[in-house]
Structure formats: structure tokens, C-alpha cells
Design a protein around this motif. Structure first.
Motif, mmCIF file in Angstrom:
data_model
loop_
_atom_site.group_PDB
_atom_site.id
_atom_site.type_symbol
_atom_site.label_atom_id
_atom_site.label_comp_id
_atom_site.label_asym_id
_atom_site.label_seq_id
_atom_site.Cartn_x
_atom_site.Cartn_y
_atom_site.Cartn_z
ATOM 1 N N UNK A 115 16.874 94.257 32.377
ATOM 2 C CA UNK A 115 16.294 93.210 31.536
ATOM 3 C C UNK A 115 15.399 93.815 30.463
ATOM 4 N N UNK A 116 14.683 94.879 30.790
ATOM 5 C CA UNK A 116 13.812 95.523 29.815
ATOM 6 C C UNK A 116 14.601 96.049 28.625
ATOM 7 N N UNK A 117 15.700 96.723 28.900
ATOM 8 C CA UNK A 117 16.515 97.264 27.810
ATOM 9 C C UNK A 117 17.092 96.146 26.963
ATOM 10 N N UNK A 118 17.544 95.089 27.608
ATOM 11 C CA UNK A 118 18.100 93.955 26.863
ATOM 12 C C UNK A 118 17.055 93.319 25.960
ATOM 13 N N UNK A 119 15.795 93.314 26.403
ATOM 14 C CA UNK A 119 14.731 92.767 25.558
ATOM 15 C C UNK A 119 14.593 93.543 24.263
ATOM 16 N N UNK A 120 14.648 94.866 24.356
ATOM 17 C CA UNK A 120 14.566 95.699 23.144
ATOM 18 C C UNK A 120 15.700 95.363 22.175
ATOM 19 N N UNK A 121 16.910 95.276 22.699
ATOM 20 C CA UNK A 121 18.057 94.990 21.840
ATOM 21 C C UNK A 121 17.988 93.584 21.268
ATOM 22 N N UNK A 122 17.549 92.628 22.081
ATOM 23 C CA UNK A 122 17.452 91.254 21.598
ATOM 24 C C UNK A 122 16.501 91.153 20.410
ATOM 25 N N UNK A 123 15.327 91.758 20.535
ATOM 26 C CA UNK A 123 14.338 91.700 19.451
ATOM 27 C C UNK A 123 14.894 92.364 18.186
ATOM 28 N N UNK A 124 15.567 93.507 18.354
ATOM 29 C CA UNK A 124 16.119 94.210 17.193
ATOM 30 C C UNK A 124 17.219 93.392 16.522
ATOM 31 N N UNK A 148 28.238 94.236 18.617
ATOM 32 C CA UNK A 148 27.073 94.440 19.473
ATOM 33 C C UNK A 148 26.428 93.099 19.814
ATOM 34 N N UNK A 149 26.255 92.246 18.787
ATOM 35 C CA UNK A 149 25.636 90.942 19.014
ATOM 36 C C UNK A 149 26.505 90.068 19.912
ATOM 37 N N UNK A 150 27.804 90.073 19.679
ATOM 38 C CA UNK A 150 28.706 89.248 20.494
ATOM 39 C C UNK A 150 28.708 89.716 21.946
ATOM 40 N N UNK A 151 28.618 91.030 22.131
ATOM 41 C CA UNK A 151 28.528 91.560 23.488
ATOM 42 C C UNK A 151 27.246 91.070 24.159
ATOM 43 N N UNK A 152 26.150 91.072 23.407
ATOM 44 C CA UNK A 152 24.892 90.577 23.945
ATOM 45 C C UNK A 152 24.977 89.107 24.330
ATOM 46 N N UNK A 189 23.834 89.056 28.146
ATOM 47 C CA UNK A 189 22.404 88.792 28.269
ATOM 48 C C UNK A 189 22.153 87.644 29.256
ATOM 49 N N UNK A 190 20.911 87.539 29.667
ATOM 50 C CA UNK A 190 20.507 86.423 30.512
ATOM 51 C C UNK A 190 20.633 85.125 29.728
ATOM 52 N N UNK A 191 20.630 84.003 30.449
ATOM 53 C CA UNK A 191 20.789 82.697 29.801
ATOM 54 C C UNK A 191 19.700 82.455 28.762
ATOM 55 N N UNK A 192 18.480 82.853 29.070
ATOM 56 C CA UNK A 192 17.368 82.652 28.144
ATOM 57 C C UNK A 192 17.585 83.437 26.853
ATOM 58 N N UNK A 193 18.069 84.676 26.968
ATOM 59 C CA UNK A 193 18.299 85.500 25.776
ATOM 60 C C UNK A 193 19.488 84.978 24.972
ATOM 61 N N UNK A 194 20.533 84.535 25.667
ATOM 62 C CA UNK A 194 21.686 83.965 24.957
ATOM 63 C C UNK A 194 21.263 82.720 24.182
#
Length: 333
Positions: free
Chosen positions: A115-124, A141-145, A149-154
Motif C-alpha cells: 500500500x505504501x508503494x501504491x501511495x507514492x505512485x498514486x500521488x505522482x 501505468x495509470x490503467x494498471x493502477x 490499486x485499492x478501492x479508495x485509490x481507484x
């Protein structure tokens, strides 16, 4: 000895362990990167610049083995976290890396690990959302996310998508990505339904655009009753004008497949006989008028088909020439 011809079971040797993983040797530059990410000491500005350049070369290299080896040695803890933090920081060429085919592939390999790594990518991604979505490699990259990603990040990514949907639809590269998302959207889902509604609500604006019209057509191709009706509502009062334009005429033609009554009504009551004849002589409008005639006849809607014919017949001799397809249809009646 085992029965039935089975091979005998050989007990494991006491004290036997599996052989260690055989990796590849890191280059001197990448070994230095590894040491930097393993160190708990803060990097100096000069060290940060050096690591940033080395990391960019690692991510975009055609040889993936060095990247895989470095990630394997870093593990999934704080060391890898430091690497991703630098990769997605303001100082790093994040967008340049994401727009590189190799760079995009390597970043995708890092998504969904923690989740920590996904947070970095989400913000970027969100900080450069439109630019990320308007490129083939970075959009992957974005479509993969949006898938891992978690439901909240999606949800956060979909919120940005809804805000930028119209602008993406009008971009030469963005509309391709948007159409890919539409293809994967479920009209019955919360965000899928909202995205399709945003496109449909702006159909009158998008239909006259070289790229936007392709997005509206893609929504119509879903053959979803609600989406099609939303497009029709948006285009109400615009069908005659759009029929005279190259891109808009494509959308009106498609709409005739399911909303023939609405479109035919507009052609009938939005044009007098002379104006309808001018539409029938138009390079693009002739296709719309011809399809309206065919569809209303197939529907046995005499009230629509007959009035269209009656309005056009007094001008039939003016419907010849290069675009005489409507006259050819009327001559066969």
C-alpha cells in the motif's frame, strides 16, 4: 517400496536446504544505487541528483535483469520504499520515465506490491494526470493502477478521470485511452455509469470534434439503452447542424439506429422543404437524410417516412450531381 509401480519415496537428507537464489551481478552504478537505498542516512542534494540519473537509466534500460536484481535485493521493506519515493518525487523525471516503454513496464511491475508503494505512485499520477493519460506508455501505468490499486485509490483516479474526460476526449492521444476505459466500463457500476453520463451529457459538444465524435460513437456502440438515450437528449436541437458536419454526421447516423423518431422529427420540423433538400445535397447531410428515409421506411412509420418524402419530392430535380444518392432512392419509390 511403493505399490502399483510407483517410484519409491526418497526421504530428504537431514540438514538439506534449497540452494540460494542465483542472481546477476549488479553493475558498479547499480550497486551504488543499492547501497544508497539501503542506507538510512539522508541523501545530500548531489547524491540525490546522481541517484536520480542512475535510477532513470536503470528504469529505461532495455535490459530488465538489472532492475529485477536490484528490486529482489531491496525486498519489500523500507529499502524499496526509498527507491520508489525517489522515483516518484518532484526531483525525479517521473513523467519522462513513465512515457518510456521500458520505464512504464518497470513501474507497472512495482504496482500492487504494498500500500505504501501504491501511495507514492498514486500521488505522482494524480499530480500529472492529464499528461499521463495522453501518452500510450504512461497511460498503461495509470490503467494498471486503476485495476490493482485499492478501492479508495481507484476512486481517487476515477474522480480525476471524470473531471478530465471531456478534455481527454478532444486530445489526439487521450481519446484512445478514454475509449479503452469505456470499453472496460460497466454502465451499471457507479463510476462506469458516471463516466458514460459525462460523455453523453457533453455529446453535443464532442460530436463536432474530430476525436470527441469517436468517443461519442464508442458510447453508442455499447448499445446501452440509458447511455444512448442520454446522448439523444444531449443532441436534441443539434441534429440538423451536426448532420452538415463531417464528424457530427457520423454520430447522427449512428443515433438513427436507435433514436430514429427523435432524429427524423428534428429533420422534419427543424427544416422546411428547401432546407431539407439542401441538407440532402450536402456532402455529409446526404448520408443522414438517406439513412433517415431507409430507417423510417423499415419501421413502417408512414407519418415520418411519408412526410420526409413529401417534403423532398418538390426539389427532387435539384438532388442530382455527385451527391445524388437521395434522388436515386426517391426515384426507386
Amino acid at each position: 517400496m511403493a505399490n502399483g509401480g510407483d517410484h519409491p519415496t526418497v526421504p530428504p537428507r537431514r540438514g538439506f536446504t534449497s540452494p540460494p537464489r542465483r542472481g546477476v551481478d549488479l553493475t558498479e552504478e547499480n550497486q551504488s544505487l543499492l547501497n544508497s537505498f539501503r542506507s538510512s542516512a539522508a541523501l545530500t542534494p548531489q547524491e540525490t541528483a546522481t541517484c536520480t540519473q542512475s535510477l532513470f537509466r536503470l528504469m529505461t534500460s532495455s535490459d530488465a535483469s538489472q532492475f529485477r536484481e536490484l528490486v529482489a535485493r531491496l525486498g519489500d521493506g523500507n529499502d524499496l520504499r526509498r527507491m520508489v519515493s525517489l522515483l516518484t518525487s518532484n526531483n525525479a523525471p517521473f513523467l519522462q520515465t513513465a512515457r518510456n516503454e521500458n520505464g512504464s513496464n518497470r513501474m507497472q511491475d512495482l504496482l500492487g506490491r504494498t500500500d505504501d508503494l501504491d501511495n507514492f505512485f498514486l500521488i505522482a499520477i494524480l499530480s500529472r494526470f492529464f499528461d499521463v493519460m495522453c501518452d500510450g506508455d504512461s497511460s498503461r501505468l495509470a490503467l494498471r493502477g486503476m485495476r490493482v490499486f485499492s478501492q479508495e485509490k481507484r476512486a481517487a483516479m476515477y474522480d480525476h478521470l471524470l473531471c478530465d474526460a471531456v478534455n481527454l476526449a478532444c486530445d489526439a492521444d487521450g481519446y484512445v485511452v478514454l475509449n479503452e476505459i469505456i470499453d472496460d466500463s460497466d454502465p451499471r457500476s457507479f463510476y462506469g455509469g458516471r463516466l458514460l453520463y459525462v460523455v453523453a451529457r457533453n455529446a453535443h459538444q464532442l460530436s463536432d470534434h474530430a476525436f470527441g465524435s469517436r468517443v461519442v460513437q464508442r458510447v453508442l456502440q455499447l448499445n446501452d439503452l440509458r447511455c444512448t438515450r442520454d446522448v439523444a437528449v444531449s443532441l436534441r436541437g443539434h441534429c440538423v447542424y451536426l448532420s452538415l458536419t463531417k464528424y457530427g454526421s457520423y454520430v447522427v447516423e449512428m443515433l438513427l439506429d436507435t433514436e430514429a423518431v427523435m432524429v427524423a422529427d428534428e429533420l422534419l420540423w427543424g427544416c422546411n422543404g428547401e432546407e431539407l433538400a439542401l441538407l440532402a445535397r450536402n456532402e455529409f447531410g446526404s448520408f443522414v437524410v438517406l439513412k433517415a428515409l431507409r430507417v423510417t421506411r423499415e419501421m413502417y412509420r408512414r407519418d415520418l417516412f411519408g412526410v420526409l418524402v413529401d417534403k423532398l419530392m418538390p426539389f427532387v430535380h435539384h438532388l442530382g450531381g455527385f451527391h445524388g444518392r437521395v434522388r436515386a432512392f426517391l426515384d426507386r419509390l
